[in-house]
Write an enzyme that holds these catalytic residues in place. Structure first.
Site, PDB file in Angstrom:
ATOM      1  N   THR A 288       9.828  17.392  40.434  1.00 11.41           N
ATOM      2  CA  THR A 288      10.415  18.714  40.659  1.00 11.41           C
ATOM      3  C   THR A 288      11.923  18.696  40.408  1.00 11.41           C
ATOM      4  OG1 THR A 288      10.730  18.402  43.049  1.00 11.41           O
ATOM      5  CG2 THR A 288       8.620  19.294  42.324  1.00 11.41           C
ATOM      6  N   ASP A 289      12.583  17.604  40.730  1.00 10.14           N
ATOM      7  CA  ASP A 289      13.998  17.458  40.396  1.00 10.14           C
ATOM      8  C   ASP A 289      14.205  17.559  38.885  1.00 10.14           C
ATOM      9  OD1 ASP A 289      15.762  17.248  42.553  1.00 10.14           O
ATOM     10  OD2 ASP A 289      15.218  15.179  42.951  1.00 10.14           O
TER      11      ASP A 289
END
Length: 318
Positions: free
Chosen positions: A175-176
């Site tokens: 997700t980063d």
């Protein structure tokens, strides 16, 4: 170390573009580093204590492998944005800035007087990107964001790992990195818009939104079948066989993700009759009967080592 993406002319695509990178940890720095790789002049603005990744595992003083991995090629400056002197210096930098990327919690840049609304009046061509944990609005907007939490909230952890086992996150900070890449694509689109109109844009994305956006097959299964997707280990929810397969000395990954490749696999394994088996007539049925199919495949592949099967599969175009 620097990594530059150059056109066939030998000139970088974003040559002459200046970026203020007011971000820490991963998503924002990764986004800004991609712009740096494309030739932009990226200035990383750090608080007096420095980016927290400077103190990650393996650090030496104010330097760490984790920090270098997402900040290569950038120039750096330290500014205390909580102070009026730091804010004034930042505004002077903005005058010669094309793109600003920040990943403070929503509202923090506004308290500094450095949010998009405060800057765009004097700098209408400014492209301003905000990356956060949950987005700029909504009940969770004020919460901090970490990849692990976003993987849980977005549902990625619910479809990762083996059935019946404890939750597992994706091995990389998906997700980063996803939020950084979504922000990057929006920034490049905004540059194109500015080239046509002369005006910048405000961009925002988040870790949770990235996790949901990347759940493509899972969303398709949920809305098509009305079932909540479950973890499948290394298997695919839309294709079979498409997973890690056991051999005599370990595992290989086998992707026979269409009828043609499945036919070739059956022939290679010495079982052409599987092609006519009603249980394996198409992808939907092969997925439904995956456990039996994989058991039959592994009964054969487990008799020879990985090197043997890799050579056989490569030769067959599988």
């Amino acid at each position: 170390l620097t990594g530059r993406m150059e056109m066939s002319t030998g000139r970088s695509a974003l040559e002459g573009i200046r970026v203020l990178d007011v971000t820490q940890v991963m998503a924002g720095p990764f986004c800004a580093m991609q712009l740096c790789d494309m030739g932009a002049d990226v200035i990383k603005v750090e608080p007096p204590g420095g980016d927290s990744t400077r103190r990650m595992a393996g650090s030496s003083g104010t330097d760490s492998p984790g920090f270098n991995a997402v900040n290569r090629g950038k120039r750096g400056i330290v500014l205390d944005l909580k102070s009026s002197a730091g804010q004034d210096a930042f505004r002077r930098l903005v005058r010669r800035t094309d793109i600003l990327i920040e990943n403070y919690r929503p509202g923090v840049m506004r308290t500094f007087g450095l949010d998009y609304a405060s800057l765009a009046g004097d700098h209408p061509a400014l492209i301003y990107a905000s990356i956060s944990g949950y987005g700029q609005t909504g009940p969770n907007a004020s919460k901090g964001g970490f990849d692990l939490i976003a993987q849980g909230i977005s549902g990625l952890m619910s479809v990762t790992g083996e059935p019946g086992r404890p939750p597992v996150k994706v091995g990389v900070p998906l997700t980063d990195l996803g939020a950084g890449l979504f922000a990057l694509s929006a920034v490049l689109a905004a540059l194109h818009y500015r080239h046509r109109t002369g005006r910048g844009q405000y961009i925002e994305t988040s870790l949770v939104e990235a996790g949901i956006a990347l759940s493509v097959w899972e969303s398709a299964q949920y809305f098509a079948e009305g079932v909540t997707p479950e973890p499948l280990g290394s298997a695919h929810r839309m294709f079979a066989p498409y997973q890690a397969i056991r051999c005599a000395d370990g595992y290989i990954t086998l992707g026979a993700a269409n009828d043609r490749l499945f036919q070739w696999t059956c022939e290679l394994l010495g079982h052409p009759e599987w092609i006519q088996d009603p249980a394996y007539a198409n992808d939907t049925l092969r997925v439904r009967n995956r456990a039996t199919l994989v058991e039959q495949i592994e009964a054969i592949t487990s008799q020879q080592p990985r090197e043997y099967w890799l050579a056989q599969l490569d030769a067959a175009g599988i």
